[in-house]
Design an enzyme around this catalytic site. Structure first.
Site, PDB file in Angstrom:
ATOM      1  CB  CYS A   1      -5.603  -0.828 -12.875  1.00  0.00           C
ATOM      2  SG  CYS A   1      -4.399  -1.664 -11.857  1.00  0.00           S
TER       3      CYS A   1
ATOM      4  CG  HIS B   1      -9.149  -1.539 -11.116  1.00  0.00           C
ATOM      5  ND1 HIS B   1      -8.775  -2.733 -11.656  1.00  0.00           N
ATOM      6  CD2 HIS B   1      -8.146  -1.177 -10.263  1.00  0.00           C
ATOM      7  CE1 HIS B   1      -7.596  -3.089 -11.171  1.00  0.00           C
ATOM      8  NE2 HIS B   1      -7.205  -2.159 -10.321  1.00  0.00           N
TER       9      HIS B   1
ATOM     10  CG  ASN C   1      -5.500  -5.001  -8.794  1.00  0.00           C
ATOM     11  OD1 ASN C   1      -5.689  -5.068 -10.009  1.00  0.00           O
ATOM     12  ND2 ASN C   1      -5.020  -3.915  -8.198  1.00  0.00           N
TER      13      ASN C   1
HETATM   14  N1  ACO Z   1      -1.214  -9.000   6.412  1.00  0.00           N
HETATM   15  C1  ACO Z   1      -1.153  -8.513   7.669  1.00  0.00           C
HETATM   16  N2  ACO Z   1      -0.758  -7.261   7.965  1.00  0.00           N
HETATM   17  C2  ACO Z   1      -0.442  -6.464   6.931  1.00  0.00           C
HETATM   18  C3  ACO Z   1      -0.490  -6.906   5.598  1.00  0.00           C
HETATM   19  C4  ACO Z   1      -0.894  -8.223   5.361  1.00  0.00           C
HETATM   20  N3  ACO Z   1      -0.970  -8.749   4.118  1.00  0.00           N
HETATM   21  N4  ACO Z   1      -0.103  -5.893   4.788  1.00  0.00           N
HETATM   22  C5  ACO Z   1       0.158  -4.843   5.582  1.00  0.00           C
HETATM   23  N5  ACO Z   1      -0.040  -5.188   6.877  1.00  0.00           N
HETATM   24  C6  ACO Z   1       0.123  -4.375   8.078  1.00  0.00           C
HETATM   25  C7  ACO Z   1       1.088  -3.244   7.865  1.00  0.00           C
HETATM   26  O1  ACO Z   1       2.416  -3.665   8.049  1.00  0.00           O
HETATM   27  C8  ACO Z   1       0.634  -2.276   8.922  1.00  0.00           C
HETATM   28  O2  ACO Z   1       1.158  -2.686  10.154  1.00  0.00           O
HETATM   29  P1  ACO Z   1       1.677  -1.599  11.235  1.00  0.00           P
HETATM   30  O3  ACO Z   1       0.456  -0.784  11.551  1.00  0.00           O
HETATM   31  O4  ACO Z   1       2.181  -2.453  12.330  1.00  0.00           O
HETATM   32  O5  ACO Z   1       2.716  -0.815  10.498  1.00  0.00           O
HETATM   33  C9  ACO Z   1      -0.886  -2.474   8.978  1.00  0.00           C
HETATM   34  O6  ACO Z   1      -1.124  -3.753   8.365  1.00  0.00           O
HETATM   35  C10 ACO Z   1      -1.670  -1.423   8.227  1.00  0.00           C
HETATM   36  O7  ACO Z   1      -1.078  -1.230   6.942  1.00  0.00           O
HETATM   37  P2  ACO Z   1      -1.684  -0.240   5.907  1.00  0.00           P
HETATM   38  O8  ACO Z   1      -0.834  -0.276   4.667  1.00  0.00           O
HETATM   39  O9  ACO Z   1      -1.891   1.097   6.547  1.00  0.00           O
HETATM   40  O10 ACO Z   1      -3.090  -0.919   5.641  1.00  0.00           O
HETATM   41  P3  ACO Z   1      -4.277  -0.393   4.786  1.00  0.00           P
HETATM   42  O11 ACO Z   1      -5.508  -0.399   5.578  1.00  0.00           O
HETATM   43  O12 ACO Z   1      -3.919   0.859   4.028  1.00  0.00           O
HETATM   44  O13 ACO Z   1      -4.438  -1.544   3.726  1.00  0.00           O
HETATM   45  C11 ACO Z   1      -3.906  -2.014   1.459  1.00  0.00           C
HETATM   46  C12 ACO Z   1      -3.372  -1.845   2.847  1.00  0.00           C
HETATM   47  C13 ACO Z   1      -4.869  -3.180   1.463  1.00  0.00           C
HETATM   48  C14 ACO Z   1      -2.762  -2.313   0.522  1.00  0.00           C
HETATM   49  C15 ACO Z   1      -4.672  -0.757   1.018  1.00  0.00           C
HETATM   50  O14 ACO Z   1      -3.885   0.380   1.292  1.00  0.00           O
HETATM   51  C16 ACO Z   1      -5.025  -0.761  -0.429  1.00  0.00           C
HETATM   52  O15 ACO Z   1      -5.806  -1.565  -0.894  1.00  0.00           O
HETATM   53  N6  ACO Z   1      -4.491   0.200  -1.183  1.00  0.00           N
HETATM   54  C17 ACO Z   1      -4.771   0.300  -2.597  1.00  0.00           C
HETATM   55  C18 ACO Z   1      -3.999  -0.753  -3.287  1.00  0.00           C
HETATM   56  C19 ACO Z   1      -4.369  -0.824  -4.701  1.00  0.00           C
HETATM   57  O16 ACO Z   1      -5.512  -0.692  -5.061  1.00  0.00           O
HETATM   58  N7  ACO Z   1      -3.367  -1.066  -5.506  1.00  0.00           N
HETATM   59  C20 ACO Z   1      -3.534  -1.315  -6.851  1.00  0.00           C
HETATM   60  C21 ACO Z   1      -3.924  -0.097  -7.593  1.00  0.00           C
HETATM   61  S1  ACO Z   1      -4.336  -0.515  -9.134  1.00  0.00           S
HETATM   62  C22 ACO Z   1      -2.928  -0.837 -10.038  1.00  0.00           C
HETATM   63  O17 ACO Z   1      -2.547  -0.038 -10.823  1.00  0.00           O
HETATM   64  C23 ACO Z   1      -2.194  -2.130  -9.838  1.00  0.00           C
END
Ligand code: ACO
Length: 332
Positions: free
Chosen positions: A117, A258, A288
Site C-alpha cells: 500500500c 491510504h 482498500n
Molecule cells: N463480519 C463480521 N464479523 C467479523 C468480520 C466480518 N467481516 N470480520 C471479523 N469479524 C469478527 C471476528 O471474528 C471477531 O469475532 P470474535 O470476537 O467472536 O472472535 C470480531 O469480529 C472482532 O474481530 P477483530 O479482528 O478484533 O475486529 P477489528 O475491530 O480489529 O476489525 C479489521 C477488523 C477491520 C480487519 C481491522 O482490524 C482493520 O481494519 N485492520 C487493519 C486492516 C488493514 O488496514 N489492512 C490493510 C493494510 S494495508 C495493506 O498493505 C493491504
C-alpha cells in the site's frame, strides 16, 4: 546527466480508473457471515469495485491515459515508467513492461515497485530521485491493483476490505526551486512480514497441490496487529516529513491518506492534530485498493477542488512489508 539543484519535480496531472462492477456490503453478506452494519462501523467501507475481465495492466493503462490527458502530455514524451503493484499480470515480466506496450510509450526504462500500500509513495520518491539525478524530464507513475484475485472469498476477516482499481500521475522536472514534491519519508520493518502477506507462490513456498488446498495463495492478515502498526507508523512518518519541510500541521490544506479503514484515518487525524475535515476519504466507495488507493483519492480530491495552487498536500501510506511512507507536495 546530473541536473541543476534549482530544479523541482511537480505533479503535472493525475488520473484514475475503477472497474464498473460494484460489490456492496449486502452482496458480501450473501457470501460470508457478515453484515453491512459490521463492515460500515468497523471499517467505513460501503462498497468496492471488482475487475471482471480486466487485468492490472488494463486498469493501469486507463488511469495513465487519463493522467496524460489531464497533464497535456503525449505518450511519446514519457521518459520513465514505474508501476507500483502487488498483483501484477504475471510473476514476470513486470506489469510496467506490459503497460508500456499498451500505452505505446517509447523504449524507456520500465519497472515495477513492490511496497504494497506504500507503493505509490515509494514510486514518487524513486521517480523524483531518478529525475533529479538522471535527467528524465517526464515520468509516469501508476498504482494499480487487482486484489480481488488474491482475496480469499471464504475469509470474512479480509474479503470485506479490498477492492480493485488504478491511479496514475505524470511527474515533470522543472527549472524552478521549491515547488512540487517538497519532502518525503520512507521506511520498512521486515520483522513483521507475517502479519500481512500471501504465504505461497514465491521461492519459499512454490505453488503445489498442498499450497492450493491450504489456501496459501490468498492474503493472510492479523487485522488488529496491522491496525496498531499502521496508526503508529503513518503518524510518525507524516510528522517526519512535515519536520523535514519545516511546515506545521496547520499549514496543510489536505491530507490524502491510504484508504484502509476509517478508524485508522481518524486515529492519524488525532495524532497529527489535523481535523478530519481536511482528510480526503473515499474508502466508503472503493475499499482498500493498496497501491492504487492514494492516486485514486488524489485524483478525486483534485477533481472536487479540495486544494488549489500553492496549497500543501500531505500523502501518507502504510502497507505490507511492513512499509510506510509520506510525501509533502506544494501544488503548482
Ligand atoms: N463480519 C463480521 N464479523 C467479523 C468480520 C466480518 N467481516 N470480520 C471479523 N469479524 C469478527 C471476528 O471474528 C471477531 O469475532 P470474535 O470476537 O467472536 O472472535 C470480531 O469480529 C472482532 O474481530 P477483530 O479482528 O478484533 O475486529 P477489528 O475491530 O480489529 O476489525 C479489521 C477488523 C477491520 C480487519 C481491522 O482490524 C482493520 O481494519 N485492520 C487493519 C486492516 C488493514 O488496514 N489492512 C490493510 C493494510 S494495508 C495493506 O498493505 C493491504
Amino acid at each position: 546527466m546530473t541536473v541543476e539543484k534549482a530544479s523541482s519535480v511537480i505533479i503535472k496531472g493525475v488520473g484514475s480508473y475503477a472497474p464498473p462492477h460494484v460489490l456492496t456490503n449486502d452482496d458480501l453478506s450473501k457470501i460470508v457471515d457478515t453484515s453491512d452494519e459490521w463492515i460500515r462501523t468497523r471499517t467505513g467501507i460501503r462498497e468496492r469495485r471488482i475487475a471482471k475481465d480486466e487485468t492490472t495492466s488494463d486498469m493501469a493503462t486507463k488511469a495513465a491515459q487519463e493522467a496524460m490527458r489531464n497533464a497535456g502530455v503525449e505518450p511519446s514524451e514519457i521518459d520513465l515508467l514505474i508501476v507500483a503493484t502487488v498483483t501484477g499480470d504475471h510473476p514476470f515480466p513486470s506489469t510496467s513492461c506490459v503497460t508500456q506496450h499498451k500505452l505505446g510509450l517509447r523504449k524507456i526504462p520500465c519497472f515495477d515497485l513492490l511496497a504494497a500500500c506504500s507503493g505509490f509513495l515509494y514510486s514518487i520518491d524513486t521517480a523524483k530521485a531518478l529525475m533529479l539525478s538522471g535527467g528524465y524530464k517526464k515520468a509516469l507513475i501508476i498504482g494499480a491493483e487487482k486484489l480481488s484475485g488474491i482475496t480469499d472469498w471464504d475469509d470474512r476477516g479480509t474479503c470485506v476490505l479490498f477492492g480493485d482499481g488504478a491511479g496514475a500521475a505524470v511527474l515533470e522536472l522543472i527549472d524552478e526551486p521549491g515547488c512540487g514534491i517538497i519532502a518525503g519519508d520512507m521506511g520498512a520493518d521486515g520483522s513483521e512480514r507475517e502479519i500481512l502477506f500471501v504465504p505461497a507462490g514465491g521461492s519459499e513456498r512454490p505453488a503445489s497441490e498442498k499450497t492450493i488446498a491450504d489456501r496459501e495463495h490468498f492474503i493472510k492478515m492479523q487485522g488488529n496487529q496491522v491496525f496498531k502498526n499502521a496508526v503508529v507508523a503513518m503518524g510518525r512518518s507524516a510528522k517526519k516529513t512535515l519536520e523535514k519541510a519545516g511546515i506545521s500541521a496547520d499549514e496543510v490544506a489536505c491530507v490524502v491518506p491510504h484508504q484502509a479503514n476509517i478508524r485508522i484515518i481518524e486515529a492519524i487525524s488525532n495524532r497529527l492534530g489535523i481535523g478530519i475535515e481536511r482528510f480526503k476519504i473515499n474508502l466508503d466507495r472503493f475499499g482498500n485498493t493498496s497501491a492504487a488507493s492514494i492516486p485514486i483519492a488524489l485524483d478525486e480530491a483534485m477533481r472536487n477542488s479540495r486544494f488549489k495552487s500553492g496549497d500543501y498536500i500531505l500523502l501518507v501510506a502504510f502497507g505490507a512489508g511492513l512499509t510506510w511512507a509520506s510525501t509533502l507536495i506544494r501544488w503548482q
